[in-house]
Design an enzyme around this catalytic site. Structure first.
Site, mmCIF file in Angstrom:
data_model
loop_
_atom_site.group_PDB
_atom_site.id
_atom_site.type_symbol
_atom_site.label_atom_id
_atom_site.label_comp_id
_atom_site.label_asym_id
_atom_site.label_seq_id
_atom_site.Cartn_x
_atom_site.Cartn_y
_atom_site.Cartn_z
ATOM 1 N N ARG A 124 -3.177 -0.737 5.463
ATOM 2 C CA ARG A 124 -3.802 -1.778 4.646
ATOM 3 C C ARG A 124 -2.901 -2.973 4.354
ATOM 4 N NH1 ARG A 124 -5.632 1.790 -0.274
ATOM 5 N NH2 ARG A 124 -3.638 2.734 0.264
ATOM 6 N N ASP A 155 -8.932 3.219 2.108
ATOM 7 C CA ASP A 155 -7.735 3.625 2.842
ATOM 8 C C ASP A 155 -8.127 4.274 4.168
ATOM 9 O OD1 ASP A 155 -5.348 4.576 3.821
ATOM 10 O OD2 ASP A 155 -4.700 5.453 1.923
ATOM 11 N N CYS A 196 0.860 -1.184 0.000
ATOM 12 C CA CYS A 196 0.000 0.000 0.000
ATOM 13 C C CYS A 196 0.899 1.238 0.000
ATOM 14 C CB CYS A 196 -0.975 -0.004 1.179
ATOM 15 S SG CYS A 196 -0.232 0.190 2.811
#
Length: 152
Positions: free
Chosen positions: A14, A123, A8
């Site tokens: 994440r 996100d 990420c």
């Protein structure tokens, strides 16, 4: 052994969540020994920082062990070393392709592709919604594990 790198932007939310979730799913399926799992960032913004407290809290709530990790940046060497490089969103994919020189070996995938969608993983750095991110990550990791079972 199948080598998987989850990626990420910062490698604190994440991708670390996906790393822990996939490792947990593989262990539950008695398949942990078949995988080497890690995570990385496309940026340098969080290098050296630990897993985000929101990710830690959500994983603990779900009973998933948090893999200790410090943020690192993806390198060209990672592209050569790993079998699957799994990005969380379209921007990550674009940056991963830049780092790897365009994905000549077709190893780069978006996580939710394995859940039957081309959507981005939400996100939580911006949304604060670790629940939505967890749902996305869990769906993608379950799909990825099912896909890889066919390879073993």
């Amino acid at each position: 052994m199948i080598k998987i790198l989850f990626i990420c932007h910062g490698n604190i939310c994440r991708s670390t969540m996906a790393q822990s979730v996939f490792a947990h799913l593989a262990a539950e399926a008695s398949m942990a020994d078949y995988f080497e799992i890690d995570s990385a960032a496309t940026s340098r913004e969080e290098i050296g920082n630990g897993v985000h407290h929101g990710t830690v809290a959500k994983l603990k709530k779900e009973g998933i062990p948090v893999i200790p990790h410090r943020a690192v940046q993806m390198t060209l060497n990672d592209y050569e070393e790993y079998d699957y490089l799994i990005g969380m969103d379209t921007e990550n994919i674009r940056n991963m392709q830049r780092i790897s020189g365009g994905d000549p070996d077709e190893k780069i995938y978006k996580l939710l592709t394995f859940a039957g969608s081309g959507l981005d993983v939400a996100d939580p750095w911006y949304t604060g919604d670790f629940e939505a991110t967890y749902r996305d990550v869990l769906a993608g990791c379950k799909g990825l594990l099912e896909c890889l079972k066919e390879e073993l």
